[in-house]
Design a protein around this motif. Structure first.
Motif, PDB file in Angstrom:
ATOM      1  N   PRO A 188       0.798  -1.245   0.000  1.00  0.00           N
ATOM      2  CA  PRO A 188       0.000   0.000   0.000  1.00  0.00           C
ATOM      3  C   PRO A 188       0.823   1.284   0.000  1.00  0.00           C
ATOM      4  CG  PRO A 188      -0.951  -1.601   1.513  1.00  0.00           C
ATOM      5  CD  PRO A 188       0.361  -2.176   1.064  1.00  0.00           C
ATOM      6  N   PRO A 189       1.926   1.426   0.773  1.00  0.00           N
ATOM      7  CA  PRO A 189       2.680   2.684   0.706  1.00  0.00           C
ATOM      8  C   PRO A 189       3.188   2.993  -0.696  1.00  0.00           C
ATOM      9  CG  PRO A 189       3.313   1.467   2.665  1.00  0.00           C
ATOM     10  CD  PRO A 189       2.455   0.555   1.854  1.00  0.00           C
ATOM     11  N   LEU A 190       3.653   1.974  -1.431  1.00  0.00           N
ATOM     12  CA  LEU A 190       4.104   2.204  -2.810  1.00  0.00           C
ATOM     13  C   LEU A 190       2.934   2.586  -3.699  1.00  0.00           C
ATOM     14  CD1 LEU A 190       6.303   2.161  -4.941  1.00  0.00           C
ATOM     15  CD2 LEU A 190       5.961  -0.305  -5.177  1.00  0.00           C
ATOM     16  N   LEU A 225       5.428   4.163   5.383  1.00  0.00           N
ATOM     17  CA  LEU A 225       6.848   3.899   5.584  1.00  0.00           C
ATOM     18  C   LEU A 225       7.207   3.935   7.066  1.00  0.00           C
ATOM     19  CD1 LEU A 225       8.571   5.897   2.676  1.00  0.00           C
ATOM     20  CD2 LEU A 225       8.097   3.455   2.818  1.00  0.00           C
ATOM     21  N   GLN A 226       6.634   4.874   7.794  1.00  0.00           N
ATOM     22  CA  GLN A 226       6.896   4.928   9.242  1.00  0.00           C
ATOM     23  C   GLN A 226       6.416   3.671   9.946  1.00  0.00           C
ATOM     24  OE1 GLN A 226       4.998   8.560  10.471  1.00  0.00           O
ATOM     25  NE2 GLN A 226       6.545   9.888   9.527  1.00  0.00           N
ATOM     26  N   GLU A 227       5.267   3.170   9.550  1.00  0.00           N
ATOM     27  CA  GLU A 227       4.763   1.934  10.153  1.00  0.00           C
ATOM     28  C   GLU A 227       5.656   0.745   9.803  1.00  0.00           C
ATOM     29  OE1 GLU A 227       0.820   1.628   8.710  1.00  0.00           O
ATOM     30  OE2 GLU A 227       0.007   3.221  10.012  1.00  0.00           O
ATOM     31  N   THR A 228       6.183   0.731   8.563  1.00  0.00           N
ATOM     32  CA  THR A 228       7.081  -0.359   8.174  1.00  0.00           C
ATOM     33  C   THR A 228       8.381  -0.299   8.969  1.00  0.00           C
ATOM     34  OG1 THR A 228       6.150  -0.318   5.932  1.00  0.00           O
ATOM     35  CG2 THR A 228       8.248  -1.439   6.227  1.00  0.00           C
ATOM     36  N   ILE A 229       8.909   0.894   9.181  1.00  0.00           N
ATOM     37  CA  ILE A 229      10.131   1.033   9.979  1.00  0.00           C
ATOM     38  C   ILE A 229       9.885   0.578  11.415  1.00  0.00           C
ATOM     39  CG2 ILE A 229      11.780   2.707  10.901  1.00  0.00           C
ATOM     40  CD1 ILE A 229      11.445   4.321   8.344  1.00  0.00           C
TER      41      ILE A 229
END
Length: 536
Positions: A188-190, A225-229
């Motif tokens: 989803p972020p991409l 991206l913050q959630e993935t990090i």
């Protein structure tokens, strides 16, 4: 029917309607429609008709009161002879529109060039809003993404059909279609980053329907991206999202955030393992994108940016031309060395003069770089059939030679050769002419931004070269109104304006004298305040 005779003393009148005058019939002059026109159903017109002199001469009729009827019995003037007819006006024949740099009083005052450029940018934005027909709005094909909302499906389809084909010089080698697009359906972020890019480019083309979507989807991509990090599960879709955010920032206006994303991508790219062939190809693509944009960003930036050396992958060919960037990795390495050495010398010269040993070392470095550029070989990949790819790579090699002279001429040659030979000046002019001849047959794409930018810096006094550069930059903006192209055009206009305002009345100068004075007059005009432009 017997014609009615005019009564004695009834003078000829000239206030009748035009239909009666054309038929040479006396008009009863009723308003708004005379009796004859009302009876015949003809449109009745009163007033004045203008007869132009050129039209009268072409029709062979008299103009004004020349040859009019007279009671004194003077003969009516005949048609004017061909030699006495009015000659048509003389116009300078031209097939091209004039170039206007819009130099105003602000450019003569004490106001800094960055403030002037900011005001010029605001004026350009206002003109774009008033002239929304300047950039045509392309109509993408019908979207096959029926499961997505209407706006998302439209923007994703526009990214695939309107943006991706313009990002590569090869239709068979397009990582945006091969790698980025499939991952948008699973990460989803991409997906949000891609939709944000499509909405931003539609907005830049004056399609105001997606202003809010551009910001909202970008914020969702950053949040993802913050959630993935936070989860610690960083993978290749994460790197691809960072790349697309960098892509979008460059297209939007080249704010400092694109360099932040670029540095972050370069840091993370070596920390993720490539466990399959697809991952290895994606790593090649991401590494090439980040390195090329970082190197080209130094060619238009100030000397405060520090150049670093890059390590390519083991199986990377240094002579193979990359279809995305239009040049080989070997050429990028040479350009990076030119920027690094010249920036280091500029920092030294800003505080003190060069020593004899430093000058000798610098001249040796310049000679080695020039030799490397002249002996460089670039070959087209076997999987690519585009004949223009080799031509673009050769044009960029010639551009690198001009860039070498541009960066070193202000201090290297001024110390060792204050009066350069006529042969050197002719050689520089041959390089400029060669670059123009190489660029002329090529289609206008964003890949040619760097050659056009360097050409504008190398030949600011030539009117034909000015027109050549500005026309192609305008054509780029009409296709894709990219922020990097807009800012590069502003820098080019600054160079031209600076040359016009400080040029010596004795005339233009040739060769290296021209480049030295240009460099001295423009100085730090290579960069815009708060901007670092990527010319890749």
């Amino acid at each position: 029917m017997q014609r009615t005779q005019r009564a004695n003393g009834d003078a000829r009148r000239r206030t009748g309607c035009w239909p009666c005058k054309d038929m040479h019939v006396r008009c009863t002059e009723e308003r708004p429609q005379c009796a004859r026109c009302k009876r015949l159903g003809v449109q009745c017109e009163y007033g004045m008709r203008l007869l132009w002199q050129d039209d009268a001469a072409q029709r062979g009729i008299c103009l004004g009161r020349e040859g009019t009827w007279s009671k004194k019995g003077k003969p009516k003037a005949g048609k004017p002879k061909a030699e006495t007819r009015a000659s048509p006006p003389y116009f300078i024949k031209t097939t091209k529109e004039p170039i206007f740099l819009h130099t105003s009083y602000r450019h003569f005052g004490s106001q800094s060039e960055d403030d002037q450029d900011e005001e010029d940018g605001e004026v350009e934005e206002e003109e774009e809003e008033q002239q929304q027909h300047l950039y045509p709005i392309p109509t993408p094909a019908l979207s096959p993404f029926g499961a997505l909302p209407t706006s998302e499906a439209y923007l994703l389809d526009y990214f695939i059909s309107g943006i991706c084909p313009n990002c590569s010089l090869s239709p068979t080698h397009n990582p945006y279609l091969r790698y980025i697009t499939p991952m948008t359906l699973v990460y989803p972020p991409l997906h949000n980053a891609v939709i944000s890019i499509a909405a931003t480019e539609r907005q830049l083309l004056n399609d105001r329907r997606f202003d809010k979507q551009a910001w909202w989807y970008k914020s969702q991509a950053l949040k993802g991206l913050q959630e993935t990090i936070a989860s610690g599960s960083i993978s290749w879709p994460f790197i691809a999202t960072v790349l697309m955010l960098c892509f979008g920032d460059i297209a939007d206006g080249c704010n400092d955030s694109w360099r932040t994303h670029l540095r972050g991508g370069l840091t993370l790219i070596n920390q993720i393992s490539a466990d399959c062939t697809e991952s290895q190809m994606l790593r090649k693509f991401c590494l090439m994108y980040f390195v090329a944009h970082d190197i080209m960003g130094h060619t238009a930036g100030s000397s405060s940016l520090e150049s670093i050396s890059y390590t390519w992958l083991e199986d990377d060919s240094m002579e193979e031309i990359d279809p995305l960037m239009g040049c080989s990795r070997g050429l990028l390495d040479i350009i990076n060395r030119i920027s690094a050495i010249s920036s280091n010398v500029e920092r030294i010269c800003s505080s003190r003069a060069l020593t004899a040993e430093e000058t000798q070392h610098m001249d040796q470095s310049r000679s080695q770089l020039e030799l490397a550029l002249r002996t460089l070989r670039q070959h087209v990949p076997s999987t690519t059939s585009n004949p223009n790819l080799a031509l673009v790579a050769e044009a960029k090699r010639t551009t690198a030679l001009l860039y070498l002279y541009d960066r070193f001429c202000s201090f290297s040659l001024s110390s060792s050769d204050p009066d350069p030979s006529e042969a050197t000046s002719r050689h520089l002019q041959r390089l400029i002419d060669s670059l123009v001849s190489q660029l002329e047959p090529l289609p206008v794409t964003a890949t040619l931004l760097w050659p056009l930018f360097v050409l504008a810096n190398a030949s600011p006094d030539n009117e034909q070269h000015r027109r050549f550069v500005l026309e192609r930059l305008d054509n780029m903006l009409k296709t894709r109104n990219l922020g990097s192209v807009r800012l590069a055009r502003r820098l080019v206009e600054r160079k031209f304006r600076s040359w016009d305002l400080q040029i010596d009345e004795s005339g233009t100068k040739d060769g290296l004298h021209l480049m030295r004075e240009k460099k001295a007059s423009s100085g730090s005009g290579r960069a815009l305040r708060g901007k670092c432009i990527s010319l890749a």
